[in-house]
Scaffold this motif. Structure first.
Motif, mmCIF file in Angstrom:
data_model
loop_
_atom_site.group_PDB
_atom_site.id
_atom_site.type_symbol
_atom_site.label_atom_id
_atom_site.label_comp_id
_atom_site.label_asym_id
_atom_site.label_seq_id
_atom_site.Cartn_x
_atom_site.Cartn_y
_atom_site.Cartn_z
ATOM 1 N N LYS A 295 0.691 -1.227 0.033
ATOM 2 C CA LYS A 295 0.034 -0.031 0.047
ATOM 3 C C LYS A 295 0.988 1.225 0.113
ATOM 4 C CE LYS A 295 -4.053 -1.718 2.228
ATOM 5 N NZ LYS A 295 -4.890 -1.597 3.389
ATOM 6 N N ASP A 296 2.116 1.213 0.516
ATOM 7 C CA ASP A 296 2.855 2.519 0.809
ATOM 8 C C ASP A 296 4.002 2.597 -0.299
ATOM 9 O OD1 ASP A 296 4.142 0.459 1.957
ATOM 10 O OD2 ASP A 296 4.729 1.268 3.707
ATOM 11 N N ARG A 297 3.461 1.776 -1.540
ATOM 12 C CA ARG A 297 4.374 1.976 -2.830
ATOM 13 C C ARG A 297 5.806 1.157 -2.406
ATOM 14 N NH1 ARG A 297 0.199 2.752 -5.951
ATOM 15 N NH2 ARG A 297 -0.721 4.628 -5.354
ATOM 16 N N GLU A 298 5.960 0.355 -1.230
ATOM 17 C CA GLU A 298 7.426 -0.052 -1.021
ATOM 18 C C GLU A 298 7.134 -1.540 -1.894
ATOM 19 O OE1 GLU A 298 10.081 0.362 0.005
ATOM 20 O OE2 GLU A 298 9.900 2.562 0.614
ATOM 21 N N PRO A 299 8.014 -2.099 -2.494
ATOM 22 C CA PRO A 299 7.762 -3.388 -3.328
ATOM 23 C C PRO A 299 8.348 -4.585 -2.131
ATOM 24 C CG PRO A 299 9.775 -2.270 -3.824
ATOM 25 C CD PRO A 299 9.137 -1.391 -3.212
ATOM 26 N N TYR A 300 7.479 -5.504 -1.977
ATOM 27 C CA TYR A 300 7.733 -6.828 -1.031
ATOM 28 C C TYR A 300 8.135 -7.785 -2.170
ATOM 29 C CZ TYR A 300 7.066 -10.301 2.030
ATOM 30 O OH TYR A 300 7.185 -11.548 2.833
ATOM 31 N N ARG A 301 9.023 -8.678 -1.588
ATOM 32 C CA ARG A 301 9.375 -10.080 -2.481
ATOM 33 C C ARG A 301 8.982 -11.310 -1.505
ATOM 34 N NH1 ARG A 301 11.892 -10.922 -7.159
ATOM 35 N NH2 ARG A 301 12.965 -12.983 -7.271
ATOM 36 N N PHE A 302 8.423 -12.139 -2.098
ATOM 37 C CA PHE A 302 7.904 -13.435 -1.257
ATOM 38 C C PHE A 302 9.389 -14.013 -1.094
ATOM 39 C CE2 PHE A 302 3.710 -12.387 -2.638
ATOM 40 C CZ PHE A 302 3.114 -12.752 -1.425
ATOM 41 N N PRO A 303 9.642 -14.917 0.006
ATOM 42 C CA PRO A 303 10.732 -15.722 0.247
ATOM 43 C C PRO A 303 11.022 -16.654 -0.890
ATOM 44 C CG PRO A 303 9.324 -16.212 1.958
ATOM 45 C CD PRO A 303 8.650 -14.977 1.146
ATOM 46 N N SER A 304 12.111 -17.006 -1.387
ATOM 47 C CA SER A 304 12.331 -18.052 -2.280
ATOM 48 C C SER A 304 12.205 -19.729 -1.694
ATOM 49 C CB SER A 304 13.617 -18.100 -3.095
ATOM 50 O OG SER A 304 13.890 -19.104 -3.739
ATOM 51 N N ILE A 305 11.610 -20.481 -2.285
ATOM 52 C CA ILE A 305 11.721 -21.820 -1.792
ATOM 53 C C ILE A 305 13.204 -22.225 -1.666
ATOM 54 C CG2 ILE A 305 11.767 -22.845 -4.031
ATOM 55 C CD1 ILE A 305 9.347 -24.029 -1.011
ATOM 56 N N ASN A 682 13.287 -3.425 2.147
ATOM 57 C CA ASN A 682 13.034 -2.173 2.611
ATOM 58 C C ASN A 682 11.875 -2.020 3.543
ATOM 59 O OD1 ASN A 682 14.766 -1.039 1.058
ATOM 60 N ND2 ASN A 682 13.639 -0.646 -0.685
ATOM 61 N N ALA A 683 12.012 -1.254 4.710
ATOM 62 C CA ALA A 683 10.863 -1.115 5.481
ATOM 63 C C ALA A 683 9.680 -0.514 5.371
ATOM 64 C CB ALA A 683 11.380 -0.524 7.046
ATOM 65 N N LEU A 684 8.717 -0.945 5.420
ATOM 66 C CA LEU A 684 7.244 -0.388 5.266
ATOM 67 C C LEU A 684 7.256 0.946 5.980
ATOM 68 C CD1 LEU A 684 4.716 -3.179 5.444
ATOM 69 C CD2 LEU A 684 5.966 -2.414 3.394
ATOM 70 N N LYS A 685 6.613 1.941 5.307
ATOM 71 C CA LYS A 685 6.563 3.413 5.770
ATOM 72 C C LYS A 685 5.339 3.417 7.060
ATOM 73 C CE LYS A 685 8.361 5.161 1.467
ATOM 74 N NZ LYS A 685 7.997 6.170 0.222
ATOM 75 N N ASN A 686 4.534 2.947 6.467
ATOM 76 C CA ASN A 686 3.038 3.089 7.455
ATOM 77 C C ASN A 686 2.981 1.877 8.253
ATOM 78 O OD1 ASN A 686 2.683 5.641 6.181
ATOM 79 N ND2 ASN A 686 1.501 4.413 4.768
ATOM 80 N N MET A 687 3.567 1.701 9.434
ATOM 81 C CA MET A 687 3.455 0.722 10.311
ATOM 82 C C MET A 687 2.007 0.459 11.037
ATOM 83 S SD MET A 687 6.336 -0.550 9.900
ATOM 84 C CE MET A 687 6.256 -1.851 10.855
ATOM 85 N N PHE A 688 1.776 -0.771 11.098
ATOM 86 C CA PHE A 688 0.251 -1.043 11.689
ATOM 87 C C PHE A 688 0.243 -0.881 13.361
ATOM 88 C CE2 PHE A 688 -3.099 -3.661 13.143
ATOM 89 C CZ PHE A 688 -4.214 -3.322 12.357
ATOM 90 N N VAL A 689 -0.160 -0.081 13.872
ATOM 91 C CA VAL A 689 -0.167 0.182 15.234
ATOM 92 C C VAL A 689 -1.609 0.063 15.699
ATOM 93 C CG1 VAL A 689 0.371 1.972 17.063
ATOM 94 C CG2 VAL A 689 1.437 1.968 15.034
ATOM 95 N N LEU A 690 -1.653 -0.730 16.822
ATOM 96 C CA LEU A 690 -2.849 -1.217 17.732
ATOM 97 C C LEU A 690 -3.391 0.139 18.329
ATOM 98 C CD1 LEU A 690 -2.231 -5.035 18.656
ATOM 99 C CD2 LEU A 690 -3.594 -4.074 16.857
ATOM 100 N N PRO A 691 -4.701 0.216 18.524
ATOM 101 C CA PRO A 691 -5.150 1.323 19.338
ATOM 102 C C PRO A 691 -4.977 0.955 20.888
ATOM 103 C CG PRO A 691 -7.142 0.065 18.736
ATOM 104 C CD PRO A 691 -5.611 -0.605 17.925
ATOM 105 N N VAL A 692 -5.070 2.334 21.690
ATOM 106 C CA VAL A 692 -4.761 2.174 23.125
ATOM 107 C C VAL A 692 -6.206 1.594 23.673
ATOM 108 C CG1 VAL A 692 -4.423 3.673 25.093
ATOM 109 C CG2 VAL A 692 -3.351 4.003 23.026
ATOM 110 N N PRO A 693 -5.944 0.569 24.557
ATOM 111 C CA PRO A 693 -7.151 0.002 25.082
ATOM 112 C C PRO A 693 -7.953 1.107 25.928
ATOM 113 C CG PRO A 693 -5.266 -0.658 26.218
ATOM 114 C CD PRO A 693 -4.803 0.095 25.037
#
Length: 785
Positions: A295-305, A682-693
């Motif tokens: 989503k944040d335009r960073e390419p991701y490559r699946f691990p090779s077998i 490359n690290a994703l720019k928008n990290m997934f952060v859980l909300p405060v309980p």
């Protein structure tokens, strides 16, 4: 590949006379009359470009050995065409380059008339340098040693590369060739049988005709009234063979019985039918689309077998002697107790063999079930398990361990057509069934999984296999992980997934939770995320996460997989605090894509409570110590008879009976290779952060003792002065200096952030203190009041 073929063909078509024609023609001149005249007169069939390439590489480079790197380029193109990993092609290219240089230098040391074409300028130059430096003999020894060492160290990898290609070609060509040879053999047998039957019919026809003639001559003329008509001669197409009862004089026997012994007519043991099992169609995972955009335009490559270890060659032979001996002992013991078996068939799995026995109509199933210990003693084997009856079959099953168990490797169960083309949302590979079928389940449909078993039975390996399956099947946009590891050593490899797959918690620097109090806080964050997702679904007017992501693809919500590696430790240290969020998530989180995987080595009722069991319909039981533990996990016995090392009983949510599966093995090195490959991207720019309980609610006294009139904690000002004085802010600092619990310290840190005293959390980095002095802090606190 076409360029490599052109290059090889041009070098093989080298003509020394072409150099004189090309010497007067500039490189860039390709359209003049002189260029056309030269092209008509050169001997190289590949034109001006082919003549120039051959003259340059043969004269100024390595000579004819330059063909070797050209061959490696051909293999490079073939790997790209098949979308295979370029690691093997690079190894082959380096080997060919070394060998080309070495061979060119060897020919440079010779004085043969054609050595100039086999050494080139570089070969002659290296030969002159080596002969001057270490002498002619030393140069020969060095070059031969370099060739031998290079072939020795690189040759093993090259042999495996070519054997793999040969094996792939053999597998691809084996099926049509096998079908053709089978058809030819079938035709040959059919013709042979037809000829044999025709010959026997002719022989019997002549014998019958001869008998008829003799009977006619033997009857007197005056006894015509008693004479029988002569049998007519048989036709070629008439069936003349007698029925089985006419041939032997015996009653017809069931087809499943075989005649044994020296005397005819004595029926023996029932015939054993060996099932072939399932042959999974192999597929190369690296041939799929490995590189995707997030989503944040960073390419991701699946691990090779190729990150997984190669599966050792297996001959897939069945030990028929062991099967026959086990069958004999089994039937002997059953005959002692007057239990008749009508038919028996076997299915050989990786670790156990299933004997399916069809009993006589008057035999009760409970009689066989009660003989479990007697059969185990007769077969001298541990892990005898009786399935009475087998679901969907008119048979009783007896599972007996194999004499030579086989290891199921993770690569062998991932590299199949079923996994490559799977349409499941969250596919996880659990292993191979007794029929050698790769079993793939959908975590999204389970929707939660409970794993239990004794220490060393295979729980942690099973969790690694499940996570690895999801990493090979899902991108970071599709799935995220919440990992809770009270043992601290089981999930530390996955720390490298922090920039792609792991979620972040507000106020906590760790992304793999090891502290029990922090685990409670993390689970409450997941509960809050669940509530917010339900609000999103309500606003969108959909019922589940699948419909939401399909309707709003730009705002797609990832699946959340919560992994708890040791529930017993959390239940002992946190008790009711940890049970409550687990139950809430298990009851409500299916529709919003949050799924639990909980493992424990203590399957007792105080850990796996009745409410937890009710909300975990899918369960996996590894080897346990007693039948009571098996009933605690599966509501039935059987897990106490397992063999360990990945041998499991899987209880699906949609089936009443358990399935026996051999779990695959994945080593720590393989897990580390996968996580390192992902972590290096490359690290994703928008990290997934859980909300405060939400703040913990209680009675009036407790709330008034912890909060002031503005809703801030009563320790808020003390915490503010503490972080400003030390110019550092962390939850652990507040815990140590103010003697606060983790959850309360995290809430105070969030209040400090909201008031502008400290900065936002940035992963594992320390928070920045935004107030420089205590005077500025006092002014800020007065303004807040």
């Amino acid at each position: 590949m076409l360029a490599a073929l052109f290059f090889i063909g041009a070098l093989l078509s080298f003509h020394p006379e072409d150099e004189s024609l090309l010497s007067s023609l500039p490189w860039n001149d390709i359209s003049s009359a002189e260029a056309r005249n030269v092209a008509d007169n050169i001997g190289n069939p590949f034109g001006l470009l082919g003549a120039r390439l051959s003259a340059f590489f043969i004269r100024s480079f390595f000579g004819y050995p330059a063909i070797l790197p050209g061959i490696s380029l051909l293999f490079w193109g073939w790997s790209l065409f098949r979308q295979k990993s370029l690691k093997s092609a690079l190894l082959f290219f380096l080997y060919m380059l070394f060998m080309a240089i070495d061979i060119a230098a060897m020919f440079g040391l010779t004085s043969m008339p054609f050595s100039d074409y086999l050494s080139g300028t570089i070969g002659r130059m290296m030969a002159a340098m080596l002969s001057t430096l270490i002498g002619l003999t030393g140069a020969w020894v060095l070059l031969i040693a370099v060739a031998a060492i290079t072939s020795f160290y690189m040759g093993r990898g090259l042999i495996s590369i070519f054997s793999e290609n040969v094996r792939s070609a053999r597998d691809n060509l084996g099926k049509p060739l096998g079908a053709l040879s089978g058809w030819i053999e079938k035709r040959r047998k059919k013709k042979t049988e037809k000829a044999r039957l025709k010959e026997e019919k002719k022989k019997l026809k002549h014998e019958r005709n001869g008998v008829a003639e003799n009977s006619e001559t033997a009857v007197p003329a005056h006894s015509d009234s008693f004479a029988q008509p002569a049998s007519p001669p048989y036709r070629e197409d008439e069936e003349i063979f007698p029925a089985p009862s006419e041939q032997t004089g015996l009653p017809d026997l069931p087809q499943s019985y075989a005649l044994t012994g020296a005397h005819a007519g004595v029926s023996g043991e029932p015939e054993m039918i060996i099932s072939a099992g399932v042959h999974e169609k192999e597929a190369d995972l690296d041939e799929r689309r490995l590189k995707v955009k997030t989503k944040d335009r960073e390419p991701y490559r699946f691990p090779s077998i190729d990150l997984l270890e190669k599966v050792p060659d297996d001959d897939n032979r069945i030990d028929e002697q062991h099967l026959t001996e086990s069958k004999r002992k089994l039937l002997e013991k059953l005959n002692i107790y007057k239990i008749d078996v009508v038919r028996i068939s076997t299915t050989v799995g990786p670790r156990v063999t299933l004997f399916e026995m069809e009993l006589a109509p008057d035999v009760k199933v409970s009689r066989v079930k009660s003989l479990e210990n007697d059969l185990a003693m007769a077969l001298a084997a541990r892990g005898i398990r009786i399935i009475a009856p087998i679901p969907g079959k008119n048979a009783v099953g007896v599972e007996i361990p194999n004499g030579k168990p086989k290891t199921v490797w993770l690569r062998s169960v991932l590299q199949v057509e079923k996994f490559k083309n799977s349409t499941l949302k969250l596919p996880i590979v659990l292993g191979k069934t007794i029929a050698n079928e790769v079993f793939i389940a959908d975590l999204a449909a389970m929707p939660h999984l409970l794993i239990a078993g004794a220490t060393g039975a295979g729980k942690s390996v099973c969790i690694n296999v499940i996570i690895s399956s999801l990493l090979y099947a899902c991108s970071p946009d599709k799935v995220k992980f919440v990992m809770i590891d009270p043992k601290r050593v089981e999930l530390f490899h996955y720390q490298q997934l922090k920039n792609h797959f792991l979620v972040r918690f507000p106020g906590i620097d760790e992304q793999i939770i090891t502290d029990p109090q922090k685990a409670v806080y993390a689970l409450k964050c997941v509960v809050k995320e669940m509530e917010l997702r339900y609000e999103c679904l309500e606003k969108a007017g959909v019922r589940n996460i699948g419909d939401y992501n399909q309707r709003l693809p730009e705002e797609a919500i990832p699946y959340l997989v919560v992994i708890i590696d040791e529930l017993a430790d959390l239940m002992i240290t946190a008790g009711r605090e940890v049970e409550e969020p687990i139950i809430r998530i298990a009851q409500l989180a299916r529709a919003v894509g949050i799924h639990l995987i909980v493992a424990t080595q203590r399957p007792s009722v105080d850990v796996i409570t009745g409410i937890i069991k009710a909300n975990f319909p899918s369960r996996i039981a590894f080897q346990v110590a007693s039948r009571v533990d098996s009933r605690t996990i599966l509501d039935g016995s059987g897990a106490e008879q397992l063999l360990g090392n990945g041998d499991m009983l899987y209880q699906p949510s949609d089936q009443p009976k358990t399935m026996r599966i051999q779990g695959p093995y994945v080593s720590s090195d393989e897990v580390e290779a996968i996580t390192t490959f992902i972590g290096a991207q490359n690290a994703l720019k928008n990290m997934f952060v859980l909300p405060v309980p939400d703040l913990q609610k209680g009675n009036g006294a407790s709330m008034s003792g912890m909060q002031d009139r503005d809703g801030r904690d009563s320790m808020f000002e003390d915490a503010a002065r503490l972080v400003v004085m030390h110019q550092q802010a962390s939850v652990s600092l507040l815990q140590r200096r103010l003697r606060l619990g983790f959850s309360r310290a995290a809430r105070v840190m969030d209040q400090l952030e909201y008031s502008g005293i400290v900065s936002e959390a940035d992963g594992s980095k320390a928070r920045e203190v935004l107030v420089n002095s205590e005077d500025s802090l006092e002014l800020l606190l007065r303004n807040l009041d």
